[in-house]
Motif scaffolding. Structure first.
Motif: not given
Length: 400
Positions: A243, A246-247, A250, A275, A278-279, A281, A385
């Motif tokens: 996360a 991936g954040g 993003a 985040v 969105w992710t 994970s 991710g």
């Protein structure tokens, strides 16, 4: 919603194929399924037969009904030849009430809001150390930065001496890279056995001591149970670090949102939630039906496996306005990336604190963060991710 053309049957059959998740577009498939087949049965093959749930409300309802949907047989899809997860009923993730509640009570104090507040200084220090190391090098693979940071924090809670943090991080990376469980890594398990015996002889103020000396149904946990729960907690950090990574990706792909956060730090709590949404994970979680039931008119038999696709739930158009927009000021944001009900992520408060600390340190210490190489993704249907995110970091506090 715009009418969609049904995907070919082979694409539906590939929903659990790691290759789809690393190089295809699972979101397009989930979007179609939400509209046309939100409760979908997949017949047995290499994997056992299972039902896919893709809508938010259905997934949330399953999470909140552990009496009908059990975690004890496993919470991840496994090849049929392997049978049920051997850790069933032994770990926090793989247990049902009432055992789950008692196991959780052994660990909950270490992840409470009060406990995390007490850890804030050490979390900030870990974030500062990780970012300073990357700045000294002029850049890094953000996967490494986030991994070391996240590993250091959980190691401290479990009771692993700082001198051993690097070994733990390296062994976990070896297991993650090989797509094997941490329990299969001999050096890691040997280390935990020695730590377990140390805490039996001399308890300390740490989570291993709580597990070694705590009781469930009036009985001490077995050595095997303690080991599996330690492995479970260490392994859970993979979701947290993904996360974080991936954040960052993003924000790199949506620089306006990073700049928005630079200009208004008051947006940070909401940015963390976005985040996490969105992710998403954790790609899926599985339950096994304990009795017949019906979901949106589809009949589920006792023993059927039900797979919850969390990234799909967190893009559900019925719940989130413009769900494919990354918006750090999104309100409301009732995502279920951290599960719901009995199995709501025990480390959720800590994960949020880690995100706040790391993003704050990056905002404070860097002038520019930019991609410096190709991004690759984790090849998995269980987590998602970046597997690699090379970045270049320029130090210095930016001007507003």
């Amino acid at each position: 919603m715009t009418t969609a053309v049904a995907p070919p049957a082979p694409l539906l059959d590939r929903i659990a194929d790691p290759e789809l998740h690393v190089s295809g577009d699972p979101h397009a498939l989930w979007r179609w399924m939400r509209e046309f087949s939100s409760v979908h049965r997949h017949e047995a093959g290499e994997l056992p037969a299972f039902w896919s749930l893709t809508r938010y409300e259905d997934i949330r309802a399953v999470y909140r009904d552990p009496g009908t949907f059990s975690s004890a047989c496993g919470v991840l899809l496994r090849p049929a030849r392997l049978g049920d997860d051997p850790g069933g009923g032994l770990t926090l993730a793989l247990s049902d009430p009432p055992r789950h509640k008692e196991l959780r009570s052994l660990m909950a104090d270490w992840f409470s809001t009060r406990a995390v507040r007490g850890l804030e200084d050490s979390v900030r220090t870990a974030a500062r150390t990780a970012v300073a190391r990357a700045l000294d090098q002029g850049g890094c693979d953000f996967v490494d930065l986030a991994g070391r940071f996240s590993s250091s924090v959980i190691c401290g809670i479990i009771g692993i001496p700082e001198a051993d943090h690097e070994d733990i991080y390296r062994w976990c990376e070896e297991a993650f890279s090989a797509h094997t469980s941490l329990a299969a890594h001999p050096q890691l398990m040997e280390y935990f056995m020695e730590l377990l015996y140390d805490r039996m002889a001399e308890p300390a103020d740490d989570l291993v001591s709580a597990l070694v000396n705590g009781t469930v149904h009036g009985e001490l946990l077995s050595e095997h149970e303690v080991l599996l729960n330690c492995e479970n907690l260490i392994g859970a950090t993979e979701n947290g670090r993904l996360a974080l990574i991936g954040g960052m990706l993003a924000f790199l792909r949506h620089p306006d949102q990073w700049q928005r956060l630079r200009q208004d730090r008051g947006l940070l709590p909401g940015a963390v939630e976005e985040v996490v949404r969105w992710t998403s994970s954790a790609t899926h979680s599985m339950r096994t039906a304990t009795r017949p039931c019906t979901i949106r008119g589809r009949h589920i038999e006792a023993g059927d496996r039900v797979v919850l696709w969390l990234p799909s739930a967190n893009r559900d158009e019925d719940v989130f306005e413009d769900p494919y927009r990354f918006d750090i000021a999104r309100r409301p944001n009732r995502h279920i990336a951290l599960a719901s009900g009995e199995h709501f992520c025990i480390g959720s408060t800590l994960a949020r604190a880690e995100m706040r600390a790391l993003f704050t340190e990056l905002l404070d210490s860097t002038h520019v963060i930019e991609e410096s190489g190709p991004v690759t993704l984790v090849r998995s249907n269980a987590v998602n991710g970046p597997a690699s995110l090379p970045v270049r970091l320029t130090p210095g506090k930016p001007t507003a």
